[in-house]
Design a protein around this motif. Sequence first.
Motif, PDB file in Angstrom:
ATOM      1  N   VAL A 293      -7.530   6.458 -12.683  1.00  0.00           N
ATOM      2  CA  VAL A 293      -7.533   4.993 -12.763  1.00  0.00           C
ATOM      3  C   VAL A 293      -6.972   4.386 -11.479  1.00  0.00           C
ATOM      4  O   VAL A 293      -7.543   3.442 -10.905  1.00  0.00           O
ATOM      5  N   LEU A 294      -5.850   4.929 -11.004  1.00  0.00           N
ATOM      6  CA  LEU A 294      -5.202   4.385  -9.806  1.00  0.00           C
ATOM      7  C   LEU A 294      -6.072   4.535  -8.562  1.00  0.00           C
ATOM      8  O   LEU A 294      -6.177   3.614  -7.745  1.00  0.00           O
TER       9      LEU A 294
ATOM     10  N   LEU B 199       0.822  -1.209   0.000  1.00  0.00           N
ATOM     11  CA  LEU B 199       0.000   0.000   0.000  1.00  0.00           C
ATOM     12  C   LEU B 199       0.861   1.267   0.000  1.00  0.00           C
ATOM     13  O   LEU B 199       0.604   2.202  -0.762  1.00  0.00           O
ATOM     14  N   LEU B 200       1.908   1.302   0.837  1.00  0.00           N
ATOM     15  CA  LEU B 200       2.714   2.510   0.891  1.00  0.00           C
ATOM     16  C   LEU B 200       3.505   2.735  -0.401  1.00  0.00           C
ATOM     17  O   LEU B 200       3.528   3.864  -0.915  1.00  0.00           O
ATOM     18  N   PRO B 201       4.171   1.710  -0.976  1.00  0.00           N
ATOM     19  CA  PRO B 201       4.817   1.937  -2.284  1.00  0.00           C
ATOM     20  C   PRO B 201       3.846   2.412  -3.354  1.00  0.00           C
ATOM     21  O   PRO B 201       4.199   3.251  -4.191  1.00  0.00           O
ATOM     22  N   PHE B 202       2.618   1.899  -3.328  1.00  0.00           N
ATOM     23  CA  PHE B 202       1.600   2.356  -4.280  1.00  0.00           C
ATOM     24  C   PHE B 202       1.310   3.847  -4.078  1.00  0.00           C
ATOM     25  O   PHE B 202       1.220   4.615  -5.047  1.00  0.00           O
TER      26      PHE B 202
ATOM     27  N   GLY C 269      -8.917   2.070  -8.413  1.00  0.00           N
ATOM     28  CA  GLY C 269      -8.401   0.806  -7.895  1.00  0.00           C
ATOM     29  C   GLY C 269      -8.196   0.842  -6.400  1.00  0.00           C
ATOM     30  O   GLY C 269      -8.521  -0.117  -5.687  1.00  0.00           O
ATOM     31  N   LEU C 270      -7.669   1.970  -5.876  1.00  0.00           N
ATOM     32  CA  LEU C 270      -7.456   2.104  -4.430  1.00  0.00           C
ATOM     33  C   LEU C 270      -8.784   2.088  -3.678  1.00  0.00           C
ATOM     34  O   LEU C 270      -8.890   1.467  -2.607  1.00  0.00           O
ATOM     35  N   LEU C 271      -9.794   2.743  -4.224  1.00  0.00           N
ATOM     36  CA  LEU C 271     -11.110   2.773  -3.584  1.00  0.00           C
ATOM     37  C   LEU C 271     -11.689   1.369  -3.467  1.00  0.00           C
ATOM     38  O   LEU C 271     -12.213   0.978  -2.410  1.00  0.00           O
TER      39      LEU C 271
END
Length: 440
Positions: free
Chosen positions: A425-426, A261-264, A429-431
């Motif tokens: 888009v990102l 999660l943090l690298p993302f 995906g996170l949601l």
Amino acid sequence: MNTELKENRNRLFIASCLALVVTSLTFALRAKIEFVFGADYGLTKEEVGRAFGPAFWGFTLAMFVGGLIIDLVKTKTVIWFAFAMHLIGLITLILARDYTMLFLANVFIGLGNGSVEAACNPLVATIFPDQKTRMLNRFHVWFPGGIVIGGLLAWILMDNLNLSWQLLTGLLFIPLALYGFLFFKQRIPETERVMSGVSYKEMLRNVSAPYTIIATVLLMILIAAGWIDFDLSSNTTLVALGVIVILVFIEGKAINKMSLLLPFMVFCMFLTASTELGTNQWINALLERSGINPMIILVVITGLMAVGRFFAGPLVHRLNPTGVLLGSAIISLGGLYALSVSEGALMTMSSAIIFAIGVCYFWPTMLGFVAEYVPDSGALGLAIMGGAGMVATSLVLPIMGESIDTAGPQMTLRYMTVLPAILVVLFIGLLIYMRRKKAE
């Protein structure tokens, strides 16, 4: 939290806000003097972009080092280092007349700005443990707030009174002296990570892939500083990105067995910061033919951001940080595209307002997200996030400068819409990921 800390936390918060005002005033100052160093001292926009670069990669370097050592040397030491770097940087900037001096001034200023973020982000999270996202938004009110102050001062002193940019720079010594006075002889608490008993080793592990991330950002600093020749538009960039993704996965999942999660979020920070800061730093060149003074547009943009951040609490509570980030990406995409096709003062101002609403919550909500959902990453996690945003901006500035010189301001704005488009888009995906995680 003990009684003594409760009593002096307001003074610490005000001092932190004033330190951030100095940081933000340097951003407003650069947005104004990029024209001066081009017209009066003969620098090209690409050279100005490179001379401004240290303000961002120096910021990153200070944040990373500060995040790694803050618990060893204490928060107070990092704060006083920030004060010293600000003092030296502003004196050097006043004396600057060429590329080299402008470059050196931004090195010192960047180190000062980064040290402020490295110290004050975890400090605010520590003294307000139950209101992290809300108070980090309140703290970061003073980033756009300082730009509003700086933009208005630039418009009054330079555009209307025809006074020198050196006088404008000299005014930054006022908030510098004030935050030094407020921090003087104050008891500054340990970071939340130390107070909660999380070990240094566990903090590194919670970053997921600390060594890969730090090595990647250091490589970006070397590229931004011009010490490594790297063509960002070549296929080599895609290969390098692929290698980094693989290394992050190996270190984060296979070795540390942690969520990515943090690298993302670090990758997303590259894009959110470039969208916000890259555009704001080139505001003069991008909107010089809009029919309205670009500094007025900058004041409107950052003024709206300051108001939005001050009242961020109810919005974050209603939408949660992930929803706020997705909405911000969608609106900033629309704002950038509108700016790229705007003609005339009214349409340009309307588009700028849309853009301001879009980027308003990016920076503090990204930090708040990490503070809330990856809390054991500690001061290092926040430092990595802020540093990643700044080093990305240092890379995008000369690219934007070259694009403005060759393709023109409107096409450059059009190219920049790619960044929030990727973010949409990102964040979708996170949601989805966060909803599934909450359900589990």
